[in-house]
Motif scaffolding. Structure first.
Motif, PDB file in Angstrom:
ATOM      1  N   ASP A   1      -9.677  10.542  28.322  1.00 21.79           N
ATOM      2  CA  ASP A   1     -10.739  10.036  27.456  1.00 21.79           C
ATOM      3  C   ASP A   1     -10.131   9.764  26.082  1.00 21.79           C
ATOM      4  OD1 ASP A   1     -12.995   9.363  26.097  1.00 21.79           O
ATOM      5  OD2 ASP A   1     -13.959  11.337  26.233  1.00 21.79           O
ATOM      6  N   ALA A   2      -9.736   8.516  25.853  1.00 19.84           N
ATOM      7  CA  ALA A   2      -9.090   8.155  24.595  1.00 19.84           C
ATOM      8  C   ALA A   2     -10.070   8.100  23.434  1.00 19.84           C
ATOM      9  CB  ALA A   2      -8.386   6.810  24.742  1.00 19.84           C
ATOM     10  N   ALA A   3     -11.364   8.240  23.714  1.00 20.43           N
ATOM     11  CA  ALA A   3     -12.367   8.270  22.640  1.00 20.43           C
ATOM     12  C   ALA A   3     -12.482   9.644  22.000  1.00 20.43           C
ATOM     13  CB  ALA A   3     -13.726   7.827  23.184  1.00 20.43           C
ATOM     14  N   ASP A   4     -11.852  10.654  22.593  1.00 15.76           N
ATOM     15  CA  ASP A   4     -11.913  12.018  22.075  1.00 15.76           C
ATOM     16  C   ASP A   4     -10.969  12.152  20.873  1.00 15.76           C
ATOM     17  OD1 ASP A   4     -11.923  14.691  21.559  1.00 15.76           O
ATOM     18  OD2 ASP A   4     -11.229  15.316  23.537  1.00 15.76           O
ATOM     19  N   PRO A   5     -11.489  12.383  19.655  1.00 13.83           N
ATOM     20  CA  PRO A   5     -10.620  12.491  18.474  1.00 13.83           C
ATOM     21  C   PRO A   5      -9.591  13.614  18.599  1.00 13.83           C
ATOM     22  CG  PRO A   5     -12.916  12.249  17.819  1.00 13.83           C
ATOM     23  CD  PRO A   5     -12.920  12.505  19.296  1.00 13.83           C
ATOM     24  N   GLY A   6      -9.995  14.745  19.169  1.00 15.43           N
ATOM     25  CA  GLY A   6      -9.070  15.859  19.324  1.00 15.43           C
ATOM     26  C   GLY A   6      -7.904  15.503  20.220  1.00 15.43           C
ATOM     27  N   PHE A   7      -8.209  14.778  21.298  1.00 13.22           N
ATOM     28  CA  PHE A   7      -7.137  14.361  22.204  1.00 13.22           C
ATOM     29  C   PHE A   7      -6.169  13.428  21.492  1.00 13.22           C
ATOM     30  CE2 PHE A   7      -5.515  11.144  25.170  1.00 13.22           C
ATOM     31  CZ  PHE A   7      -4.796  11.950  26.021  1.00 13.22           C
ATOM     32  N   ARG A   8      -6.673  12.476  20.719  1.00 12.19           N
ATOM     33  CA  ARG A   8      -5.806  11.536  20.021  1.00 12.19           C
ATOM     34  C   ARG A   8      -4.965  12.250  18.963  1.00 12.19           C
ATOM     35  NH1 ARG A   8     -10.473   8.467  19.655  1.00 12.19           N
ATOM     36  NH2 ARG A   8     -10.420   8.560  17.367  1.00 12.19           N
ATOM     37  N   GLN A   9      -5.516  13.280  18.343  1.00  8.29           N
ATOM     38  CA  GLN A   9      -4.748  14.041  17.363  1.00  8.29           C
ATOM     39  C   GLN A   9      -3.598  14.785  18.031  1.00  8.29           C
ATOM     40  OE1 GLN A   9      -7.527  16.551  15.284  1.00  8.29           O
ATOM     41  NE2 GLN A   9      -8.445  14.846  14.126  1.00  8.29           N
ATOM     42  N   ARG A  10      -3.875  15.408  19.170  1.00  9.39           N
ATOM     43  CA  ARG A  10      -2.802  16.105  19.886  1.00  9.39           C
ATOM     44  C   ARG A  10      -1.735  15.116  20.347  1.00  9.39           C
ATOM     45  NH1 ARG A  10      -7.379  18.556  22.081  1.00  9.39           N
ATOM     46  NH2 ARG A  10      -7.150  17.429  24.065  1.00  9.39           N
ATOM     47  N   TYR A  11      -2.178  13.961  20.786  1.00 12.85           N
ATOM     48  CA  TYR A  11      -1.253  12.907  21.218  1.00 12.85           C
ATOM     49  C   TYR A  11      -0.334  12.506  20.058  1.00 12.85           C
ATOM     50  CZ  TYR A  11       0.156   8.359  23.207  1.00 12.85           C
ATOM     51  OH  TYR A  11       0.870   7.293  23.685  1.00 12.85           O
ATOM     52  N   ALA A  12      -0.927  12.287  18.858  1.00 12.57           N
ATOM     53  CA  ALA A  12      -0.140  11.886  17.689  1.00 12.57           C
ATOM     54  C   ALA A  12       0.828  12.992  17.268  1.00 12.57           C
ATOM     55  CB  ALA A  12      -1.065  11.518  16.531  1.00 12.57           C
ATOM     56  N   ALA A  13       0.395  14.246  17.375  1.00 10.57           N
ATOM     57  CA  ALA A  13       1.267  15.364  17.002  1.00 10.57           C
ATOM     58  C   ALA A  13       2.469  15.449  17.938  1.00 10.57           C
ATOM     59  CB  ALA A  13       0.476  16.665  17.025  1.00 10.57           C
ATOM     60  N   LEU A  14       2.236  15.255  19.229  1.00 10.04           N
ATOM     61  CA  LEU A  14       3.339  15.268  20.186  1.00 10.04           C
ATOM     62  C   LEU A  14       4.290  14.101  19.937  1.00 10.04           C
ATOM     63  CD1 LEU A  14       1.352  16.223  23.401  1.00 10.04           C
ATOM     64  CD2 LEU A  14       3.155  17.586  22.326  1.00 10.04           C
ATOM     65  N   ALA A  15       3.725  12.955  19.589  1.00  6.35           N
ATOM     66  CA  ALA A  15       4.558  11.797  19.296  1.00  6.35           C
ATOM     67  C   ALA A  15       5.442  12.054  18.079  1.00  6.35           C
ATOM     68  CB  ALA A  15       3.684  10.564  19.062  1.00  6.35           C
ATOM     69  N   GLN A  16       4.880  12.684  17.057  1.00  4.16           N
ATOM     70  CA  GLN A  16       5.641  12.984  15.859  1.00  4.16           C
ATOM     71  C   GLN A  16       6.758  13.983  16.150  1.00  4.16           C
ATOM     72  OE1 GLN A  16       5.538  11.488  13.013  1.00  4.16           O
ATOM     73  NE2 GLN A  16       7.147  12.779  12.133  1.00  4.16           N
ATOM     74  N   ALA A  17       6.464  14.983  16.965  1.00  5.65           N
ATOM     75  CA  ALA A  17       7.493  15.967  17.318  1.00  5.65           C
ATOM     76  C   ALA A  17       8.637  15.309  18.079  1.00  5.65           C
ATOM     77  CB  ALA A  17       6.872  17.085  18.154  1.00  5.65           C
ATOM     78  N   GLN A  18       8.296  14.404  18.978  1.00  9.06           N
ATOM     79  CA  GLN A  18       9.338  13.722  19.737  1.00  9.06           C
ATOM     80  C   GLN A  18      10.143  12.782  18.849  1.00  9.06           C
ATOM     81  OE1 GLN A  18       7.988  12.567  23.540  1.00  9.06           O
ATOM     82  NE2 GLN A  18       9.764  11.310  24.030  1.00  9.06           N
ATOM     83  N   GLU A  19       9.466  12.197  17.865  1.00  6.99           N
ATOM     84  CA  GLU A  19      10.157  11.343  16.899  1.00  6.99           C
ATOM     85  C   GLU A  19      11.198  12.138  16.130  1.00  6.99           C
ATOM     86  OE1 GLU A  19      11.165   8.678  13.687  1.00  6.99           O
ATOM     87  OE2 GLU A  19      10.697   8.488  15.815  1.00  6.99           O
ATOM     88  N   GLN A  20      10.839  13.323  15.679  1.00  2.00           N
ATOM     89  CA  GLN A  20      11.761  14.158  14.923  1.00  2.00           C
ATOM     90  C   GLN A  20      12.951  14.580  15.777  1.00  2.00           C
ATOM     91  OE1 GLN A  20       9.288  17.327  13.468  1.00  2.00           O
ATOM     92  NE2 GLN A  20       8.290  16.056  11.919  1.00  2.00           N
ATOM     93  N   ALA A  21      12.684  14.892  17.042  1.00  2.00           N
ATOM     94  CA  ALA A  21      13.775  15.286  17.937  1.00  2.00           C
ATOM     95  C   ALA A  21      14.746  14.129  18.160  1.00  2.00           C
ATOM     96  CB  ALA A  21      13.198  15.762  19.268  1.00  2.00           C
ATOM     97  N   LEU A  22      14.213  12.918  18.306  1.00  2.00           N
ATOM     98  CA  LEU A  22      15.077  11.759  18.510  1.00  2.00           C
ATOM     99  C   LEU A  22      15.926  11.478  17.281  1.00  2.00           C
ATOM    100  CD1 LEU A  22      16.052   9.318  20.106  1.00  2.00           C
ATOM    101  CD2 LEU A  22      14.057   8.073  19.290  1.00  2.00           C
ATOM    102  N   ARG A  23      15.314  11.559  16.112  1.00  2.00           N
ATOM    103  CA  ARG A  23      16.073  11.330  14.888  1.00  2.00           C
ATOM    104  C   ARG A  23      17.201  12.342  14.735  1.00  2.00           C
ATOM    105  NH1 ARG A  23      12.143   9.646   9.930  1.00  2.00           N
ATOM    106  NH2 ARG A  23      11.156   7.841  10.923  1.00  2.00           N
ATOM    107  N   ALA A  24      16.905  13.586  15.063  1.00  2.00           N
ATOM    108  CA  ALA A  24      17.929  14.622  14.957  1.00  2.00           C
ATOM    109  C   ALA A  24      19.092  14.336  15.899  1.00  2.00           C
ATOM    110  CB  ALA A  24      17.317  15.987  15.264  1.00  2.00           C
ATOM    111  N   ALA A  25      18.779  13.875  17.120  1.00  2.00           N
ATOM    112  CA  ALA A  25      19.835  13.575  18.092  1.00  2.00           C
ATOM    113  C   ALA A  25      20.696  12.404  17.636  1.00  2.00           C
ATOM    114  CB  ALA A  25      19.213  13.277  19.456  1.00  2.00           C
TER     115      ALA A  25
END
Length: 332
Positions: free
Chosen positions: A236-260
């Motif tokens: 359910d992409a209309a759920d704000p909480g779900f989209r926030q968790r999605y964005a947080a995971l994306a940011q964490a993966q972004e940081q890991a990629l930059r570090a690598a």
């Protein structure tokens, strides 16, 4: 259907290459390092390096041998290590990451070959699909573009990026300029292989991404599918909480990629499906020119400079990853 190779190259020659070629004219050598006489950089000594190029002053300070690198004074060989896995054939708009990759590779390969330098390629999806031996002709560029076709839609496993980089290290023997063109979506643990490749060659990581991979739009109930494994997830992409968790995971993966990428010590060019290709290439050309103009004292290893050996990535630029995988973790 992908644009035919000849039509794509002709379009690039009219819309991109004319302006890009004019920018590079006159100081083309400053983009590549090789066997010249002008000092460009320092790096750790590797097996088979010429001992005559050891910088003894830096070696004495670091207690580890370092060799000098010089501006290119002869023809170069450039290689494109191409990720053609399922995740690359994705785009939320009119352009997919694969189409962007074809345009980038075609334009840059033609710029290089027009000056008599050679380009080769390693095409990788679930394994090494093809190896194009280096050549310096327009026909070689057409062959290269033609090889970059959408992968099959059969379900499989995540892309083995470490295997792709290890294969490149085995194929590319002579020191070369290597462009690793990928969205860097795949099994973790590829950082050491990229670092090993960068110790022997000059490596540029070209990151492909799409905006929808960083922030999931509010589209209501939707089924997401992993482009590589075929796994599906109803969310359910209309759920704000779900989209926030999605964005947080994306940011964490972004940081890991930059570090690598930073740890591997490679330059980085980021390409989004919504970017102007010419603008991205011009930014990259300016970055390379500035780095080549730095004095040798300003290009010492990070241990001497006291700064992080960052790879030229701009802050705030998102990292690409498969929406279904991030959504699955957000649900969990």
């Amino acid at each position: 259907m992908p644009e035919p190779a000849l039509a794509l190259l002709q379009r690039l020659e009219w819309t991109v290459l004319r302006r890009l070629d004019g920018l590079l004219q006159g100081d083309y050598r400053s983009f590549w390092r090789g066997a010249g006489i002008d000092l460009a950089d320092l790096r750790e000594y590797q097996h088979h390096d010429d001992v005559r190029h050891i910088d003894w002053n830096v070696t004495a300070r670091l207690q580890q041998p370092y060799v000098r690198q010089f501006l290119e004074d002869r023809d170069l060989t450039a290689w494109f290590v191409l990720d053609l896995s399922g995740s690359v054939d994705f785009g939320s708009g009119a352009t997919t990451k694969l189409e962007l990759s074809r345009a980038f590779v075609g334009a840059l390969a033609r710029v290089i070959t027009r000056r008599g330098n050679r380009v080769g390629a390693i095409c990788f999806s679930r394994g090494v699909d093809a190896v194009l031996a280096p050549a310096a002709t327009r026909l070689q560029v057409l062959r290269l573009i033609d090889r970059m076709k959408p992968p099959s839609r059969e379900a499989g496993a995540e892309t083995a990026l470490a295997e792709m980089l290890a294969a490149a290290a085995g194929v590319i023997r002579r020191r070369s300029l290597v462009f690793v063109v990928s969205d860097f979506i795949g099994r973790p643990g590829w950082g050491d292989d990229l670092a090993r490749l960068a110790r022997r060659h000059e490596v540029v990581a070209v990151r492909l991404y799409d905006a929808a991979e960083m922030a999931l739009p509010d589209v209501g109930l939707v089924t997401l599918e992993d482009a590589e494994t075929g796994e599906q997830l109803f969310v359910d992409a209309a759920d704000p909480g779900f989209r926030q968790r999605y964005a947080a995971l994306a940011q964490a993966q972004e940081q890991a990629l930059r570090a690598a990428l930073a740890k591997a010590g490679v330059d980085t060019l980021e390409l989004a499906t919504g970017d102007d290709l010419l603008g991205a290439l011009l930014r990259f050309a300016e970055l390379r020119r500035r780095r080549a103009r730095l004095r040798p004292s300003a290009r010492l290893p990070a241990e001497l400079c006291g700064v992080e050996a960052a790879a030229g990535s701009a802050p705030g630029r998102p990292q690409a990853f498969i929406p279904e995988r991030a959504a699955r973790r957000a649900v969990e």
